[in-house]
Design an enzyme around this catalytic site. Structure first.
Site, PDB file in Angstrom:
ATOM      1  N   LYS A  52       0.847  -1.200   0.000  1.00 14.79           N
ATOM      2  CA  LYS A  52       0.000   0.000   0.000  1.00 14.79           C
ATOM      3  C   LYS A  52       0.882   1.251   0.000  1.00 14.79           C
ATOM      4  O   LYS A  52       0.621   2.211  -0.725  1.00 14.79           O
ATOM      5  CB  LYS A  52      -0.933  -0.009   1.227  1.00 14.79           C
ATOM      6  CG  LYS A  52      -2.041  -1.039   1.102  1.00 14.79           C
ATOM      7  CD  LYS A  52      -2.831  -1.255   2.377  1.00 14.79           C
ATOM      8  CE  LYS A  52      -3.829  -2.408   2.179  1.00 14.79           C
ATOM      9  NZ  LYS A  52      -4.600  -2.767   3.352  1.00 14.79           N
ATOM     10  N   GLN A  96      -4.724  -1.713   9.550  1.00 12.76           N
ATOM     11  CA  GLN A  96      -4.646  -3.035   8.921  1.00 12.76           C
ATOM     12  C   GLN A  96      -5.203  -4.103   9.866  1.00 12.76           C
ATOM     13  O   GLN A  96      -4.845  -4.165  11.040  1.00 12.76           O
ATOM     14  CB  GLN A  96      -3.179  -3.346   8.554  1.00 12.76           C
ATOM     15  CG  GLN A  96      -2.980  -4.606   7.759  1.00 12.76           C
ATOM     16  CD  GLN A  96      -3.561  -4.539   6.343  1.00 12.76           C
ATOM     17  OE1 GLN A  96      -3.702  -3.481   5.749  1.00 12.76           O
ATOM     18  NE2 GLN A  96      -3.920  -5.689   5.806  1.00 12.76           N
ATOM     19  N   ASP A 119     -11.373   2.424   4.017  1.00 20.98           N
ATOM     20  CA  ASP A 119     -11.707   1.004   3.914  1.00 20.98           C
ATOM     21  C   ASP A 119     -13.220   0.796   3.772  1.00 20.98           C
ATOM     22  O   ASP A 119     -13.667  -0.293   3.415  1.00 20.98           O
ATOM     23  CB  ASP A 119     -11.288   0.273   5.208  1.00 20.98           C
ATOM     24  CG  ASP A 119      -9.915  -0.366   5.122  1.00 20.98           C
ATOM     25  OD1 ASP A 119      -9.574  -0.866   4.049  1.00 20.98           O
ATOM     26  OD2 ASP A 119      -9.224  -0.373   6.155  1.00 20.98           O
TER      27      ASP A 119
HETATM   28  N1  GUN Z   1      -6.909  -7.008   6.030  1.00 23.98           N
HETATM   29  C1  GUN Z   1      -7.188  -7.736   4.920  1.00 23.98           C
HETATM   30  N2  GUN Z   1      -7.774  -6.948   3.986  1.00 23.98           N
HETATM   31  C2  GUN Z   1      -7.857  -5.712   4.527  1.00 23.98           C
HETATM   32  C3  GUN Z   1      -8.374  -4.481   4.041  1.00 23.98           C
HETATM   33  O1  GUN Z   1      -8.880  -4.354   2.923  1.00 23.98           O
HETATM   34  N3  GUN Z   1      -8.275  -3.429   4.900  1.00 23.98           N
HETATM   35  C4  GUN Z   1      -7.730  -3.538   6.142  1.00 23.98           C
HETATM   36  N4  GUN Z   1      -7.704  -2.452   6.919  1.00 23.98           N
HETATM   37  N5  GUN Z   1      -7.261  -4.677   6.626  1.00 23.98           N
HETATM   38  C5  GUN Z   1      -7.325  -5.744   5.808  1.00 23.98           C
END
Ligand code: GUN
Length: 285
Positions: A52, A96, A119
């Protein structure tokens, strides 16, 4: 033989659009900024967060990284979220998941300002998705819709089957398909005669977390098969939830793993960050 839905190529196209928008915002307003919080040292999460960060940098989005130790307590984590909520130069906040044991994902999600919730996990945003009033789109389902659109797969009137009922993928995926007038079923671990449902699917989305779970006999001829699974095999290789080799003989469209849904998720996160910055700008005008 199925047409490969190339998430790498489509995500590169989306990222180019994002980079253009980020440059325009930087010139006219200020640089878009995404803050990412990682708690603990789950290796998979570390890889996702690094990707990211790299994607932000490549598109001209400012990326702030907060890596907290696994024994961080809830007040410390919530204080960081509050600090980022109050920082006018931060547009998006992402924590995350999963969090280490003992920390409440629900509390963190609730603490993030819905306007910065790139998100789309906050109940304000999930509620908006339920009513078809979209602010931020959930990244993985939105990435899948983008793939379907770019490959000309129409949803209207089609039988759509989603395997998996998670808050992150299964449930919002079903809502986005429904919003485009698909006839949607959500199947899960308690579904009786799963193959009965999947064999009827024109669009089949597998978000199960089990390698090669979807076999060719479960797939309708000419279906579009979307594989959300990222399973690490004992030999270190990645494998999806779909038996790719066999299913590609039967499907009309299929996503590979890696290089299908994964790159799209990050591209949609970048898009949401741009949306957040634009909204910020509008508010300040
Ligand atoms: N863990 C797995 N996929 C995601 C996501 O799309 N966002 C976040 N914050 N954590 C994740």
């Amino acid at each position: 033989m199925a047409i490969l839905m190339d998430g790498k190529a489509v995500s590169a196209a989306v990222r180019e659009e994002v980079a253009r928008e980020a440059a325009a915002l930087t010139e006219q307003y200020r640089q878009p900024c995404l803050a990412v919080i990682l708690v603990g040292d789950d290796p998979a999460s570390e890889v996702y967060v690094r990707n990211k960060h790299k994607a932000c940098e490549a598109c001209g989005i400012r990326s702030l990284q907060y890596h907290l130790p696994a024994d961080t307590d809830m007040p410390t984590l919530l204080a960081l979220v509050q600090k980022l909520n109050n920082d006018p130069t931060v547009d998006g906040i992402l924590c995350q998941l999963p969090l280490p044991q003992g920390l409440s994902e629900k509390e963190v999600i609730l603490a993030i300002d819905p306007k910065k919730d790139v998100d789309a996990f906050h109940p304000v945003n999930t509620g908006r998705i339920m009513s078809g009033d979209y602010g931020f789109l959930p990244c993985t389902p939105a990435g899948i819709m983008e793939l379907l659109h770019r490959y000309g797969v129409t949803v209207k009137g089609k039988n759509c089957v989603v395997i998996g009922r998670s808050n992150i993928v299964g449930k919002p995926m079903a809502m986005l398909l429904l919003n485009e007038s698909g006839t949607v079923s959500i199947c899960h671990s308690k579904t009786e005669d799963l193959a009965f449902h999947t064999r009827n699917a024109d669009i089949l989305v597998a978000a199960v977390g089990k390698p090669r779970f979807v076999t060719a006999d479960m797939v309708k001829d000419g279906a579009a098969v979307i594989d959300v699974g990222i399973n690490r095999m004992p030999n270190g290789k990645l494998c999806g939830d779909v038996d790719f080799e066999a299913v590609q003989q039967k499907a009309a469209y299929i996503t590979p793993v890696p290089g299908g849904v994964g790159p799209m998720t990050i591209a949609m996160l970048l898009k949401n960050t741009i949306t957040a910055t634009r909204n910020h700008w509008e508010e300040e005008k």
